[in-house]
Each structure stands twice: as C-alpha cells, then as structure tokens.
Design a protein around this motif. Structure first.
Motif, PDB file in Angstrom:
ATOM      1  N   LYS A   2     -42.823  24.824 -12.488  1.00 15.98           N
ATOM      2  CA  LYS A   2     -44.139  24.187 -12.462  1.00 15.98           C
ATOM      3  C   LYS A   2     -44.757  24.219 -11.053  1.00 15.98           C
ATOM      4  O   LYS A   2     -44.045  24.153 -10.058  1.00 15.98           O
ATOM      5  N   ARG A   3     -46.048  24.327 -11.022  1.00 13.86           N
ATOM      6  CA  ARG A   3     -46.801  24.312  -9.751  1.00 13.86           C
ATOM      7  C   ARG A   3     -47.593  23.028  -9.650  1.00 13.86           C
ATOM      8  O   ARG A   3     -48.270  22.641 -10.607  1.00 13.86           O
ATOM      9  N   TYR A   4     -47.512  22.416  -8.480  1.00 12.60           N
ATOM     10  CA  TYR A   4     -48.233  21.171  -8.249  1.00 12.60           C
ATOM     11  C   TYR A   4     -49.203  21.356  -7.094  1.00 12.60           C
ATOM     12  O   TYR A   4     -48.884  22.051  -6.118  1.00 12.60           O
ATOM     13  N   ALA A   5     -50.353  20.704  -7.190  1.00 16.60           N
ATOM     14  CA  ALA A   5     -51.253  20.627  -6.042  1.00 16.60           C
ATOM     15  C   ALA A   5     -51.264  19.182  -5.570  1.00 16.60           C
ATOM     16  O   ALA A   5     -51.338  18.252  -6.382  1.00 16.60           O
ATOM     17  N   LEU A   6     -51.153  18.978  -4.270  1.00 20.81           N
ATOM     18  CA  LEU A   6     -51.210  17.636  -3.682  1.00 20.81           C
ATOM     19  C   LEU A   6     -52.523  17.504  -2.917  1.00 20.81           C
ATOM     20  O   LEU A   6     -52.842  18.354  -2.076  1.00 20.81           O
ATOM     21  N   ILE A  32     -52.019  17.947 -10.722  1.00 20.19           N
ATOM     22  CA  ILE A  32     -52.594  17.581  -9.427  1.00 20.19           C
ATOM     23  C   ILE A  32     -52.256  16.118  -9.148  1.00 20.19           C
ATOM     24  O   ILE A  32     -52.402  15.260 -10.025  1.00 20.19           O
ATOM     25  N   ILE A  33     -51.787  15.848  -7.938  1.00 17.86           N
ATOM     26  CA  ILE A  33     -51.394  14.493  -7.527  1.00 17.86           C
ATOM     27  C   ILE A  33     -52.254  14.089  -6.340  1.00 17.86           C
ATOM     28  O   ILE A  33     -52.443  14.879  -5.406  1.00 17.86           O
ATOM     29  N   CYS A  34     -52.754  12.847  -6.351  1.00 19.47           N
ATOM     30  CA  CYS A  34     -53.614  12.352  -5.264  1.00 19.47           C
ATOM     31  C   CYS A  34     -52.968  11.134  -4.610  1.00 19.47           C
ATOM     32  O   CYS A  34     -52.685  10.141  -5.276  1.00 19.47           O
ATOM     33  N   ALA A  35     -52.770  11.213  -3.277  1.00 16.36           N
ATOM     34  CA  ALA A  35     -52.034  10.158  -2.561  1.00 16.36           C
ATOM     35  C   ALA A  35     -52.926   9.051  -1.986  1.00 16.36           C
ATOM     36  O   ALA A  35     -52.577   8.428  -0.986  1.00 16.36           O
ATOM     37  N   GLY A  36     -54.069   8.796  -2.615  1.00 13.44           N
ATOM     38  CA  GLY A  36     -54.858   7.606  -2.268  1.00 13.44           C
ATOM     39  C   GLY A  36     -56.002   7.834  -1.296  1.00 13.44           C
ATOM     40  O   GLY A  36     -56.187   8.922  -0.766  1.00 13.44           O
ATOM     41  N   ASP A  37     -56.789   6.753  -1.070  1.00 11.28           N
ATOM     42  CA  ASP A  37     -58.058   6.817  -0.342  1.00 11.28           C
ATOM     43  C   ASP A  37     -59.023   7.790  -1.012  1.00 11.28           C
ATOM     44  O   ASP A  37     -59.461   8.789  -0.431  1.00 11.28           O
ATOM     45  N   ILE A 163     -43.937  15.509   2.603  1.00 12.03           N
ATOM     46  CA  ILE A 163     -45.158  16.315   2.683  1.00 12.03           C
ATOM     47  C   ILE A 163     -46.366  15.399   2.852  1.00 12.03           C
ATOM     48  O   ILE A 163     -46.531  14.443   2.099  1.00 12.03           O
ATOM     49  N   ASN A 164     -47.187  15.699   3.833  1.00  5.63           N
ATOM     50  CA  ASN A 164     -48.526  15.102   3.876  1.00  5.63           C
ATOM     51  C   ASN A 164     -49.501  16.270   3.689  1.00  5.63           C
ATOM     52  O   ASN A 164     -49.539  17.181   4.516  1.00  5.63           O
ATOM     53  N   PRO A 165     -50.260  16.268   2.592  1.00 11.08           N
ATOM     54  CA  PRO A 165     -51.151  17.406   2.334  1.00 11.08           C
ATOM     55  C   PRO A 165     -52.396  17.421   3.214  1.00 11.08           C
ATOM     56  O   PRO A 165     -53.205  18.338   3.125  1.00 11.08           O
ATOM     57  N   ALA A 181     -52.133  20.750  -0.450  1.00  9.59           N
ATOM     58  CA  ALA A 181     -50.841  21.445  -0.464  1.00  9.59           C
ATOM     59  C   ALA A 181     -50.507  21.939  -1.865  1.00  9.59           C
ATOM     60  O   ALA A 181     -50.913  21.336  -2.859  1.00  9.59           O
ATOM     61  N   ILE A 182     -49.791  23.049  -1.903  1.00 14.24           N
ATOM     62  CA  ILE A 182     -49.263  23.580  -3.167  1.00 14.24           C
ATOM     63  C   ILE A 182     -47.737  23.511  -3.110  1.00 14.24           C
ATOM     64  O   ILE A 182     -47.133  23.903  -2.102  1.00 14.24           O
ATOM     65  N   VAL A 183     -47.114  22.995  -4.158  1.00 11.18           N
ATOM     66  CA  VAL A 183     -45.647  22.885  -4.226  1.00 11.18           C
ATOM     67  C   VAL A 183     -45.151  23.609  -5.464  1.00 11.18           C
ATOM     68  O   VAL A 183     -45.620  23.355  -6.575  1.00 11.18           O
ATOM     69  N   GLU A 184     -44.204  24.509  -5.249  1.00 13.91           N
ATOM     70  CA  GLU A 184     -43.555  25.188  -6.372  1.00 13.91           C
ATOM     71  C   GLU A 184     -42.093  25.399  -5.982  1.00 13.91           C
ATOM     72  O   GLU A 184     -41.774  26.305  -5.222  1.00 13.91           O
ATOM     73  N   GLY A 185     -41.231  24.520  -6.460  1.00 13.02           N
ATOM     74  CA  GLY A 185     -39.821  24.585  -6.074  1.00 13.02           C
ATOM     75  C   GLY A 185     -39.670  24.388  -4.580  1.00 13.02           C
ATOM     76  O   GLY A 185     -40.164  23.406  -4.028  1.00 13.02           O
ATOM     77  N   ASP A 186     -39.020  25.326  -3.906  1.00 13.15           N
ATOM     78  CA  ASP A 186     -38.812  25.224  -2.461  1.00 13.15           C
ATOM     79  C   ASP A 186     -40.028  25.686  -1.664  1.00 13.15           C
ATOM     80  O   ASP A 186     -40.077  25.564  -0.447  1.00 13.15           O
TER      81      ASP A 186
END
Ligand code: ZN
Length: 221
Positions: A2-6, A32-37, A163-165, A181-186
C-alpha cells in the motif's frame, strides 16, 4: 504494497492543498493521512475542511484546530495566529466547526501513529535533531508521523521511522513550495510542489488577514 501520502499543517491554504492533491492523485496513493492544523493563518478554511471531509482523509487535531473550538488554546498563541483563529471562527460553517470538534489528538492504524506535536505532548515542537529512539519506539508502530514545526524530515531507527511531512499551507524551512511525504514500505520520500502563492496572498489580503502572514508564504519561513 500500500502507498500512503502524509500531509500536515494545511492551515486553510486550499490553493496549496489542491496542488498537492493533484500530484498525490497521480501517484496511485491508497490512503491520505493528515497530521493536524487544518485551519489557521490563511483564508480558505471551509474549502480545505470540505475537501478533507469529501475525501474522507484520516485527520487528527492540531493546536490551531483546537483553538477554533476551545478559547483557552487561543491564549497560548502569538497575536498574528490568534487574529487568524478569530477570523476562522467567524467564517467556518457550523458543520465544519463540528468536524474539527470531532477530531482526536492521536490516530493509530496500519502501522502509523500520528501526532501533531509528539507522542509525549500533543503540542511540543520536535525538530529532526530532537528525535531519538525513545520517541521513535514510544507508540510501538512502524511509522510515527509528526507535524507542528512545518519542517520536513525522515529519521530511521531499527524497526521504527519518524516522519514529519512538512507543511502544505505554510512551509518554514526556507523552501516556499508545499511539502508532503509518500510512504511505501521502506521507501519514504518528501515531495515539494510549487503552487500559486500570489493567489492565496491576494485572498488573504482581501479578507483582511495580517500581511505578515502572507509575506512569510513567499519566503517559506
Ligand atoms: Zn501548524
């Protein structure tokens, strides 16, 4: 895999968010994940909240989001930030205000633990050189996602990555382009996206927001 965008710290800058989402949409991202503000500083709070809700993006609460619904939080802010919070309160729809109220300060799923500040304090500022193994391992998750500083980084430890995107709507690392940021495994990549800064500056000025808040967008500070 899976691919995630932060994303984080969108701060009512829908011009920047649109540019970032356009790029994310071309990258085959699953979640897609959003870390606030989500809100604060800029003049498009409803456009931003509507879009995050429409896409069912996984969000947590940041200090600016909390300040809109909790007057005590506004008192901890500098005068420019507090001015923008009061402006946001007047303009945010009831439905979108309720959405901000519904957000939690932490989110854990799919190996991600998401905090605005840190696992230890929801609103502390954690820069890259302050990250240690204790922080990386605190949540027992493969990835710990932080926001709040508007400065992107990736720090790897054995079995855990922090990670801070960076910030979509108000970058502060001297690069004015929107950050995510994009996260896919390592594989973890910080991406930068140019967007029409003068367009959000014009909107901010026409809404009477302090010019200092727009000026910093041009420099990414
Ligand atoms: Zn922020």
């Amino acid at each position: 895999m899976k691919r995630y965008a932060l994303i984080s710290d969108v701060h009512s800058n829908f011009v920047a968010l649109e540019a970032v989402l356009r790029q994310i949409d071309g990258e085959g991202v699953d979640t897609i994940i959003c870390a606030g503000d989500i809100v604060g500083y800029n003049s498009q709070p409803n456009e931003v909240v509507d879009e995050l809700r429409r896409r069912a993006i996984q969000c947590i609460m940041g200090n600016h989001d909390e300040a809109v619904i909790q007057p005590m939080q506004e008192r901890t802010m500098n005068s420019l930030a507090a001015f923008a919070v009061r402006w946001t309160k007047r303009h945010l729809t009831g439905e979108n205000t309720r959405f901000l109220s519904s957000l939690k300060q932490t989110l854990t799923f799919d190996g991600f633990a998401v905090f605005h500040g840190s696992p230890f304090d929801p609103y502390e500022y954690i820069y890259e050189d302050q990250v240690d193994e204790r922080l990386a391992l605190a949540s027992n998750c493969r990835y710990t996602v932080l926001g709040h500083t508007h400065v992107p980084f990736v720090r790897r430890f054995s079995g855990a990555t922090v990670i801070n995107p960076g910030s979509v709507g108000q970058p502060r690392d001297g690069d004015a382009r929107a950050s995510y940021a994009i996260v896919e495994g390592d594989r973890i990549d910080i991406r930068r996206v140019p967007y029409d800064i003068e367009s959000i500056v014009r909107l901010n000025v026409s809404e009477g927001l302090p010019t200092a808040l727009s000026e910093r967008l041009r420099w990414g500070v």
